[in-house]
Motif scaffolding. Structure first.
Motif, PDB file in Angstrom:
ATOM      1  N   MET A   1      18.665  52.368  17.038  1.00 15.50           N
ATOM      2  CA  MET A   1      19.550  53.594  17.174  1.00 15.50           C
ATOM      3  C   MET A   1      18.828  54.871  17.055  1.00 15.50           C
ATOM      4  O   MET A   1      17.882  54.976  16.476  1.00 15.50           O
ATOM      5  N   ALA A   2      19.179  55.870  17.623  1.00 13.12           N
ATOM      6  CA  ALA A   2      18.332  57.168  17.851  1.00 13.12           C
ATOM      7  C   ALA A   2      18.646  57.826  16.286  1.00 13.12           C
ATOM      8  O   ALA A   2      19.610  57.370  15.578  1.00 13.12           O
ATOM      9  N   ALA A   3      17.561  58.690  15.802  1.00 18.75           N
ATOM     10  CA  ALA A   3      17.730  59.109  14.848  1.00 18.75           C
ATOM     11  C   ALA A   3      18.949  60.083  14.295  1.00 18.75           C
ATOM     12  O   ALA A   3      19.497  60.693  15.341  1.00 18.75           O
ATOM     13  N   LEU A   4      19.506  59.892  13.146  1.00 21.89           N
ATOM     14  CA  LEU A   4      20.864  60.028  12.943  1.00 21.89           C
ATOM     15  C   LEU A   4      20.859  61.924  12.606  1.00 21.89           C
ATOM     16  O   LEU A   4      21.952  62.569  12.668  1.00 21.89           O
ATOM     17  N   GLU A   5      19.591  62.305  12.520  1.00 29.14           N
ATOM     18  CA  GLU A   5      19.828  63.782  12.065  1.00 29.14           C
ATOM     19  C   GLU A   5      19.819  64.688  13.593  1.00 29.14           C
ATOM     20  O   GLU A   5      20.021  65.840  13.457  1.00 29.14           O
ATOM     21  N   GLU A   6      19.785  63.991  14.693  1.00 27.04           N
ATOM     22  CA  GLU A   6      19.943  64.642  15.649  1.00 27.04           C
ATOM     23  C   GLU A   6      21.197  64.903  16.056  1.00 27.04           C
ATOM     24  O   GLU A   6      22.286  63.975  15.756  1.00 27.04           O
ATOM     25  N   ARG A   7      21.524  65.973  16.756  1.00 33.11           N
ATOM     26  CA  ARG A   7      22.952  66.455  16.705  1.00 33.11           C
ATOM     27  C   ARG A   7      23.757  66.238  18.242  1.00 33.11           C
ATOM     28  O   ARG A   7      24.774  66.444  18.445  1.00 33.11           O
ATOM     29  N   THR A   8      22.917  65.444  18.980  1.00 33.38           N
ATOM     30  CA  THR A   8      23.439  64.957  20.242  1.00 33.38           C
ATOM     31  C   THR A   8      24.462  63.654  19.795  1.00 33.38           C
ATOM     32  O   THR A   8      24.125  62.981  19.109  1.00 33.38           O
ATOM     33  N   SER A   9      25.417  63.800  20.652  1.00 34.28           N
ATOM     34  CA  SER A   9      26.261  62.619  20.686  1.00 34.28           C
ATOM     35  C   SER A   9      25.915  61.319  21.318  1.00 34.28           C
ATOM     36  O   SER A   9      25.538  61.362  22.393  1.00 34.28           O
ATOM     37  N   ILE A  10      25.760  60.276  20.410  1.00 37.93           N
ATOM     38  CA  ILE A  10      25.474  58.932  20.994  1.00 37.93           C
ATOM     39  C   ILE A  10      26.512  58.041  20.671  1.00 37.93           C
ATOM     40  O   ILE A  10      26.346  57.459  19.403  1.00 37.93           O
ATOM     41  N   ARG A  11      27.370  57.408  21.526  1.00 42.13           N
ATOM     42  CA  ARG A  11      28.087  56.500  21.376  1.00 42.13           C
ATOM     43  C   ARG A  11      27.712  55.200  22.028  1.00 42.13           C
ATOM     44  O   ARG A  11      27.642  55.242  23.090  1.00 42.13           O
ATOM     45  N   ARG A  12      27.904  54.304  21.271  1.00 39.44           N
ATOM     46  CA  ARG A  12      27.375  52.766  21.623  1.00 39.44           C
ATOM     47  C   ARG A  12      28.266  51.846  21.350  1.00 39.44           C
ATOM     48  O   ARG A  12      29.124  51.821  20.351  1.00 39.44           O
ATOM     49  N   LEU A  13      28.746  50.642  22.049  1.00 41.52           N
ATOM     50  CA  LEU A  13      29.570  49.541  21.949  1.00 41.52           C
ATOM     51  C   LEU A  13      28.724  48.704  20.802  1.00 41.52           C
ATOM     52  O   LEU A  13      27.768  48.421  21.047  1.00 41.52           O
ATOM     53  N   LEU A  14      29.383  48.416  19.668  1.00 43.36           N
ATOM     54  CA  LEU A  14      28.741  47.620  18.635  1.00 43.36           C
ATOM     55  C   LEU A  14      29.057  46.181  18.978  1.00 43.36           C
ATOM     56  O   LEU A  14      28.180  45.239  19.333  1.00 43.36           O
ATOM     57  N   ASP A  15      30.420  45.958  19.217  1.00 44.53           N
ATOM     58  CA  ASP A  15      30.704  44.556  20.131  1.00 44.53           C
ATOM     59  C   ASP A  15      32.376  44.761  19.759  1.00 44.53           C
ATOM     60  O   ASP A  15      32.916  45.612  19.127  1.00 44.53           O
ATOM     61  N   GLY A  16      32.801  43.750  20.621  1.00 42.93           N
ATOM     62  CA  GLY A  16      34.434  43.879  20.636  1.00 42.93           C
ATOM     63  C   GLY A  16      34.989  45.091  21.311  1.00 42.93           C
ATOM     64  O   GLY A  16      34.499  45.568  22.502  1.00 42.93           O
ATOM     65  N   ASP A  17      35.661  45.550  20.395  1.00 39.36           N
ATOM     66  CA  ASP A  17      36.304  47.127  20.783  1.00 39.36           C
ATOM     67  C   ASP A  17      35.827  48.192  19.954  1.00 39.36           C
ATOM     68  O   ASP A  17      36.749  49.000  19.730  1.00 39.36           O
ATOM     69  N   THR A  18      34.527  48.045  19.140  1.00 39.31           N
ATOM     70  CA  THR A  18      34.412  48.693  17.946  1.00 39.31           C
ATOM     71  C   THR A  18      33.219  49.664  18.523  1.00 39.31           C
ATOM     72  O   THR A  18      32.169  49.064  19.219  1.00 39.31           O
ATOM     73  N   TYR A  19      33.134  50.989  18.729  1.00 38.40           N
ATOM     74  CA  TYR A  19      32.415  51.893  18.948  1.00 38.40           C
ATOM     75  C   TYR A  19      31.845  52.671  17.673  1.00 38.40           C
ATOM     76  O   TYR A  19      32.625  53.100  16.982  1.00 38.40           O
ATOM     77  N   VAL A  20      30.320  52.843  18.068  1.00 40.92           N
ATOM     78  CA  VAL A  20      29.921  53.754  16.805  1.00 40.92           C
ATOM     79  C   VAL A  20      29.359  54.887  17.502  1.00 40.92           C
ATOM     80  O   VAL A  20      28.415  54.583  18.602  1.00 40.92           O
ATOM     81  N   THR A  21      29.561  56.101  16.882  1.00 38.86           N
ATOM     82  CA  THR A  21      28.880  57.223  17.316  1.00 38.86           C
ATOM     83  C   THR A  21      28.197  58.162  16.312  1.00 38.86           C
ATOM     84  O   THR A  21      28.414  58.191  15.107  1.00 38.86           O
ATOM     85  N   ALA A  22      26.654  58.528  16.723  1.00 38.78           N
ATOM     86  CA  ALA A  22      25.890  59.312  15.728  1.00 38.78           C
ATOM     87  C   ALA A  22      25.809  60.683  16.400  1.00 38.78           C
ATOM     88  O   ALA A  22      25.915  60.920  17.645  1.00 38.78           O
ATOM     89  N   GLY A  23      26.238  61.522  15.333  1.00 42.65           N
ATOM     90  CA  GLY A  23      26.200  63.124  16.123  1.00 42.65           C
ATOM     91  C   GLY A  23      27.724  63.468  16.340  1.00 42.65           C
ATOM     92  O   GLY A  23      28.552  62.628  15.619  1.00 42.65           O
ATOM     93  N   PRO A  24      27.999  64.571  16.781  1.00 43.92           N
ATOM     94  CA  PRO A  24      29.575  64.943  17.032  1.00 43.92           C
ATOM     95  C   PRO A  24      30.037  63.722  17.882  1.00 43.92           C
ATOM     96  O   PRO A  24      29.456  63.268  18.598  1.00 43.92           O
ATOM     97  N   PRO A  25      31.316  63.434  17.567  1.00 43.65           N
ATOM     98  CA  PRO A  25      32.254  64.292  16.706  1.00 43.65           C
ATOM     99  C   PRO A  25      32.152  63.977  15.090  1.00 43.65           C
ATOM    100  O   PRO A  25      32.823  64.459  14.344  1.00 43.65           O
ATOM    101  N   ALA A  26      31.152  63.142  14.604  1.00 43.92           N
ATOM    102  CA  ALA A  26      31.054  62.873  13.222  1.00 43.92           C
ATOM    103  C   ALA A  26      30.672  64.237  12.834  1.00 43.92           C
ATOM    104  O   ALA A  26      30.224  65.115  13.187  1.00 43.92           O
ATOM    105  N   PRO A  27      31.392  64.639  11.472  1.00 40.52           N
ATOM    106  CA  PRO A  27      31.568  66.041  10.731  1.00 40.52           C
ATOM    107  C   PRO A  27      30.054  66.472  10.261  1.00 40.52           C
ATOM    108  O   PRO A  27      29.814  67.728  10.250  1.00 40.52           O
ATOM    109  N   HIS A  28      29.319  65.640   9.715  1.00 43.37           N
ATOM    110  CA  HIS A  28      27.729  66.017   9.115  1.00 43.37           C
ATOM    111  C   HIS A  28      26.608  65.276   9.675  1.00 43.37           C
ATOM    112  O   HIS A  28      26.917  64.081  10.390  1.00 43.37           O
ATOM    113  N   ILE A  29      25.493  65.987   9.452  1.00 41.57           N
ATOM    114  CA  ILE A  29      24.306  65.236   9.893  1.00 41.57           C
ATOM    115  C   ILE A  29      24.246  64.042   8.980  1.00 41.57           C
ATOM    116  O   ILE A  29      24.400  64.139   7.929  1.00 41.57           O
TER     117      ILE A  29
END
Length: 460
Positions: A1-29
């Protein structure tokens, strides 16, 4: 997974119907956003006030880091979202939820099965007078899977059977008096069966209603257990468990109460210690339990059961814990721990008998009831109250049946003895009821029969 300090939005499918997004729209670095099509069993943070400290949200473990559920809810797109912030070490971790492809896949499968499970739960809820007759283990499985209270099912089924057996006892007593009811003359031939069902139902009702413990019906549990034992071959785990129990029976308690684990040096980086014990260690979880031994921390990496040569032995491989480890549980280890494990296993196995047969232990002398309270958390007054009702019911049934038989031509010496014994039992019940009203423990003369069994339970 890309570094969480980057503010680019990275959304990926974890499995099933669950997605994890690093960066926006998450509120904090350093934060994550989790979105899925169903709600997760996570609680969000409750902000603090001037008179109340903040309450942290659920702790979520993801890819080696610990997060807190800061906020969450149902989004405008109809999907549930959860904002996860890095865990604040000022808060105490009480329960940790795992976020991984495996858990996401399992949660989705459970979500899809939920409608079917709810329909089954509705049907089983209507059949509680019947499901309450099953063995206690079966009732607990239904409670765990369908949220049907096992103790309540036992109480409902016991009350139904108690009503039926009471009616049949009355019909039988009427028949003894020469007034057979139309179509029910056969009932008097099975009076001992009705009395047994009556007493058993009283015990099961007390077990379910007062003690909160499920209890099956004998004539249902025995056939089902026999069929299962004939149709099912034991698994490897069951064979190992039976081997351990057979070893415990053949060896006796003295060996385990003086036993000591064998601690051997490891054979590499992945195995710092090797521990061989006569008993398993269920409180050790691989890679999750921190094990402190002689000032150092270890984690369990592997366990196995060695059956040959007997007796069975349990082998544990421990590795050094990493720096700044995260443990879900911790324990202090000593080679004599096997003695405490043995005592705990014995107490857990016997505690079922103590709680299930509580009305009978209420007949014991006060000293034995006090010792049961100290060892097993037994409630003497509640057990005595149940035993008073039990002996009163038995005395009334015995008195009524003996009077009905003595009034007819078939009465004899045996029936006169039953009448005298029932009258004596009722008198003792009244006396014990007075002690109970004053909050005092009082035994019964019937408790002398149970004394050897109670003393064997106390030898831990």
């Amino acid at each position: 997974m890309a570094a969480l300090e980057e503010r680019t939005s990275i959304r990926r499918l974890l499995d099933g119907d669950t997605y994890v997004t690093a960066g926006p729209p998450a509120p904090h670095i350093g934060s994550l956003r989790v979105d899925c099509g169903y709600s997760k069993p996570w609680s969000v943070r409750i902000p603090g006030t001037q008179i109340r400290a903040p309450h942290p949200g659920s702790a979520v473990h993801f890819e080696g880091r610990l997060y807190e559920v800061e906020r969450g809810g149902l989004g405008e797109d109809g999907r549930y979202f959860y904002d996860l912030a890095p865990w604040d070490d000022a808060f105490t971790v009480r329960q940790v939820f795992e976020l991984s492809p495996e858990t996401a896949k399992r949660e989705l499968a459970e979500h899809r099965l939920q409608p079917q499970r709810e329909r089954r739960a509705g049907v089983l809820g209507l059949l509680r007078p019947l499901t309450g007759l099953l063995a206690a283990a079966d009732q607990r499985r239904l409670e765990l899977e369908y949220s049907i209270p096992a103790a309540g099912s036992t109480a409902i089924s016991a009350l139904c059977l108690l009503s039926a057996s009471t009616i049949l006892i009355v019909v039988s007593l009427v028949s003894f008096g020469g007034r057979s009811l139309p179509g029910l003359a056969w009932a008097e031939s099975y009076l001992p069966l009705w009395v047994f069902l009556f007493i058993e139902s009283v015990l099961r009702a007390i077990s379910g209603w007062k003690a909160g413990e499920p209890m099956g019906e004998l004539f249902v549990v025995l056939p089902i257990g026999l069929v299962r034992s004939l149709a099912r071959s034991p698994s490897q785990e069951q064979r190992e468990t039976r081997g351990v129990e057979a070893s415990m029976r053949s060896t006796g308690a003295s060996r385990f109460l003086t036993a000591c684990d064998e601690v051997l040096p490891g054979r590499g980086e992945d195995c710092a210690l090797e521990i061989v014990s006569l008993l398993p260690k269920p409180h050790w979880t691989a890679n999750q339990t921190g094990i402190s031994y002689q000032g150092r921390w270890y984690v369990l990496t592997e366990r196995e059961v060695v059956l040959d040569p007997p007796p069975p032995r349990h082998r544990f491989l421990l590795a050094f814990a990493p720096e700044n480890p995260f443990f879900r549980s911790m324990c202090e280890y000593h080679p004599t721990e096997v003695r405490d494990v043995y005592r705990q296993q014995v107490k857990e196995k016997r505690s079922t008998w103590v709680s299930t047969l509580a009305p009978l232990w209420g007949l014991l002398e006060p000293s034995l009831q006090t010792r049961l309270q100290e060892v097993y958390g037994f409630d003497p007054l509640a057990a005595m109250r149940a035993s008073v009702w039990l002996t009163g019911a038995v005395g009334l049934v015995g008195l009524a049946s003996s009077v009905a038989i003595l009034a007819g031509p078939e009465g004899g010496l045996a029936d006169a003895l039953v009448f005298a014994a029932s009258l004596t039992l009722l008198g003792e019940t009244v006396a014990r009821g007075r002690h109970l009203g004053r909050g005092e423990i009082a035994g019964s003369v019937l408790g002398r029969v149970l004394r050897p069994f109670a003393e064997s339970l106390l030898r831990v």
